[in-house]
Design an enzyme around this catalytic site. Structure first.
Site, mmCIF file in Angstrom:
data_model
loop_
_atom_site.group_PDB
_atom_site.id
_atom_site.type_symbol
_atom_site.label_atom_id
_atom_site.label_comp_id
_atom_site.label_asym_id
_atom_site.label_seq_id
_atom_site.Cartn_x
_atom_site.Cartn_y
_atom_site.Cartn_z
ATOM 1 N N ASN A 99 -2.379 -8.313 10.582
ATOM 2 C CA ASN A 99 -2.536 -6.698 10.057
ATOM 3 C C ASN A 99 -3.343 -5.862 11.235
ATOM 4 O OD1 ASN A 99 -2.720 -4.073 9.047
ATOM 5 N ND2 ASN A 99 -3.710 -4.777 7.123
ATOM 6 N N TRP A 159 0.967 -1.200 -0.002
ATOM 7 C CA TRP A 159 0.063 -0.010 -0.122
ATOM 8 C C TRP A 159 1.024 1.182 0.022
ATOM 9 C CZ3 TRP A 159 -0.964 4.589 2.055
ATOM 10 C CH2 TRP A 159 -2.368 5.178 2.080
ATOM 11 N N CYS A 193 -6.892 -3.244 -2.310
ATOM 12 C CA CYS A 193 -6.443 -3.208 -1.160
ATOM 13 C C CYS A 193 -7.416 -4.292 -0.192
ATOM 14 C CB CYS A 193 -6.709 -1.827 -0.403
ATOM 15 S SG CYS A 193 -6.490 -1.702 1.437
ATOM 16 N N GLY A 194 -6.609 -4.858 0.864
ATOM 17 C CA GLY A 194 -7.497 -5.828 1.614
ATOM 18 C C GLY A 194 -8.519 -5.167 2.511
#
Length: 532
Positions: free
Chosen positions: A381, A103, A222-223
């Site tokens: 995360n 990112w 993006c997650g």
């Protein structure tokens, strides 16, 4: 004999073997330069840090309180200052790593300028940042050792043998700033060959651990964004194997692969999996597809696709985007299958991307995985995309409600409000946030906790505060009071920014090369002397 003294003796022997031609070469200076450059290549770093990480994984298996941590760094200087601070505050880099966030590469390091986290940035910029991070960490080693060498010379000049012995011990036992890096390769930037080629570049730059996700490479999101599309297991496993081959080719035999699944938040797939027989991996993947079972060809419209699943004909739901949809509520089951499959096919660690930081939710999935793979463990995360304050206040609110405690004084949807900051609920939530990493390591199998992009936010926050004051009525005091004064009082190394940039090391080298004729920068008129 100490390593340092041994290196001096070896250098002296080599210099002596060259006759008079090398008479001007000082063996101690040569030994110092060698000590300041412990790692000659990125592969040296990858092999060294892989062993550290493997030892840490084993230690965690024996004691879950021994989890590891990292912060994401978007520039070599940021990573360097992080590790200098860790050594200053904790006297050790033990169990503290670096994280490289795809990112942040996209947002801050692309030649296109800021980009969303969709693998649109130059893939070589990932390996470039790894190399940059380790360049700055190696410089931190050289800078710290340079200071010790100057202190050693001062002790000798003063005839202080006790101080000389103390400094000699610090040199011989110097702990490097070089630590493992968990490096994000996104979804592999293309097919398995592209993944292999990039993995090689990343490993050659120093990466001992590569994290790869099961999204479609050209649809990567993006997650923490919507629209994520996963690939069938066999496609993902091919990329895991590609990374393993890259490690083995380069002689990093114990390199670490983190298999990340985005299936919890991904409701789409681009492909229907190949299946040879009922119950195989492809069949299990296809059984999660949303659609309708049909009885005859009369139920098939022009362009419809039909597969056999669960012994019946299934017409999968295909969207206008030509993507296929999974059934609602299958996310956790898909995560568990993803994780077991990855571990059984070469991955070392797991990453489950979740929508909230909830120990119970993570533990429920990990416990199912551990029924098949008992030592399964996660990289997790601790994302800035979570509203940590609201999430944990709501968790406490829900626990209180379930326990029958009166929560009528609180508006659950508005718990972020400052009016609740001093309440018992907010204090309990903060306590849970403080212990989240230890709790999740103990209860949910999390070996490594990271924050993906914290330094993105700290840079923005500190710059906002400085801009508000410096360009406002505080003027220069806005910098002096809140930046420089704090740097001095907290012992922040870069307050002596010339030293941090290498001026003292440059002076050392000039003296090595030119002797008394050296024109050095660190004389009495250097303003950095104001900082001691």
């Amino acid at each position: 004999m100490s390593t340092y003294k041994s290196d001096i003796d070896n250098a002296a022997t080599l210099i002596g073997s060259q006759g008079s031609a090398w008479n001007a070469i000082n063996p101690e200076y040569a030994a110092r330069m060698k000590a300041q450059n412990k790692f000659k290549t990125g592969l040296d770093i990858a092999r060294y840090t892989a062993k550290i990480m493997r030892a840490d994984m084993e230690r965690y298996d024996n004691d879950p309180s021994q989890y590891t941590q990292s912060l994401g760094c978007w520039h070599g200087f940021i990573g360097q200052q992080k590790m200098i601070s860790i050594k200053k505050h904790f006297n050790s880099t033990d169990r503290r790593y670096l994280y490289l966030s795809g990112w942040m590469v996209a947002a801050l390091r692309s030649e296109f300028g800021p980009l969303p986290d969709q693998s649109m940035h130059e893939k070589t910029s990932v390996a470039g940042l790894i190399e940059e991070l380790y360049t700055f960490l190696r410089q931190a080693d050289a800078r710290e050792l340079g200071g010790l060498f100057r202190a050693l010379d001062a002790a000798r000049e003063a005839g202080d043998s006790a101080k000389e012995a103390e400094i000699q011990s610090q040199i011989d036992n110097h702990q490097t700033h070089i630590v493992p890096i968990v490096a994000d390769i996104d979804a592999g930037f293309g097919n398995e060959e592209a993944t292999y080629l990039l993995a090689k570049r990343m490993i050659e730059a120093g990466a001992c651990c590569i994290q790869i996700e099961n999204q479609v490479s050209d649809e990567k999101q993006c997650g923490h964004q919507d629209g994520k599309v996963t690939v069938p297991h066999e496609d993902f496993l091919a990329k895991i194997r590609a990374v393993r081959y890259a490690f083995l080719e380069l002689g990093v035999d114990d390199g670490v692969i983190v298999a990340r699944t985005d299936s919890l938040g991904a409701g789409l797939t681009k492909q229907i999996a190949i299946t040879e027989e009922p119950g195989d991996l492809g069949d299990q993947y296809n059984n999660f597809l949303d659609g309708e079972y049909i009885d005859s060809a009369d139920d098939i419209a022009n362009g419809d696709l039909v597969i056999k699943a669960n012994g019946k004909l299934l017409k999968p739901k295909r969207l206008r985007s030509n993507l296929f949809q999974f059934r609602k509520g299958t996310g956790e089951d898909r995560v568990v299958l993803d994780c077991i499959t990855s571990l059984q096919n070469g991955a070392d660690l797991l990453w489950i991307e979740t929508e909230k930081p909830h120990v119970g939710q993570i533990a429920a999935m990990v416990n199912r995985i551990r029924e098949v793979v008992p030592n399964a463990k996660l990289v997790y995360n601790n994302s800035p995309s979570f509203n940590w304050t609201l999430n944990f206040r709501q968790q406490v609110f829900d626990a209180w409600s379930e326990a029958g405690k009166d929560v009528s004084a609180f508006d659950r949807a508005n718990l972020m409000s400052e009016e609740y900051d001093a309440t018992e609920l907010a204090q309990e939530a903060d306590a849970k946030i403080r212990t989240f990493q230890a709790d999740a390591a103990r209860e949910a199998g999390i070996f490594h906790h990271l924050i993906t992009l914290p330094t993105y936010h700290t840079a923005a926050l500190s710059t906002d505060n400085l801009a508000k004051e410096y360009f406002g009525d505080q003027g220069m005091l806005g910098y002096v009071k809140n930046v420089q004064r704090q740097e001095i009082r907290q012992g922040i190394a870069c307050v002596r920014h010339q030293n941090m940039a290498g001026s003292d090391m440059g002076d050392d080298h000039k003296e090595y090369f030119s002797g008394d004729a050296a024109l050095k920068a660190a004389g009495k008129d250097n303003t950095m002397n104001q900082f001691g």
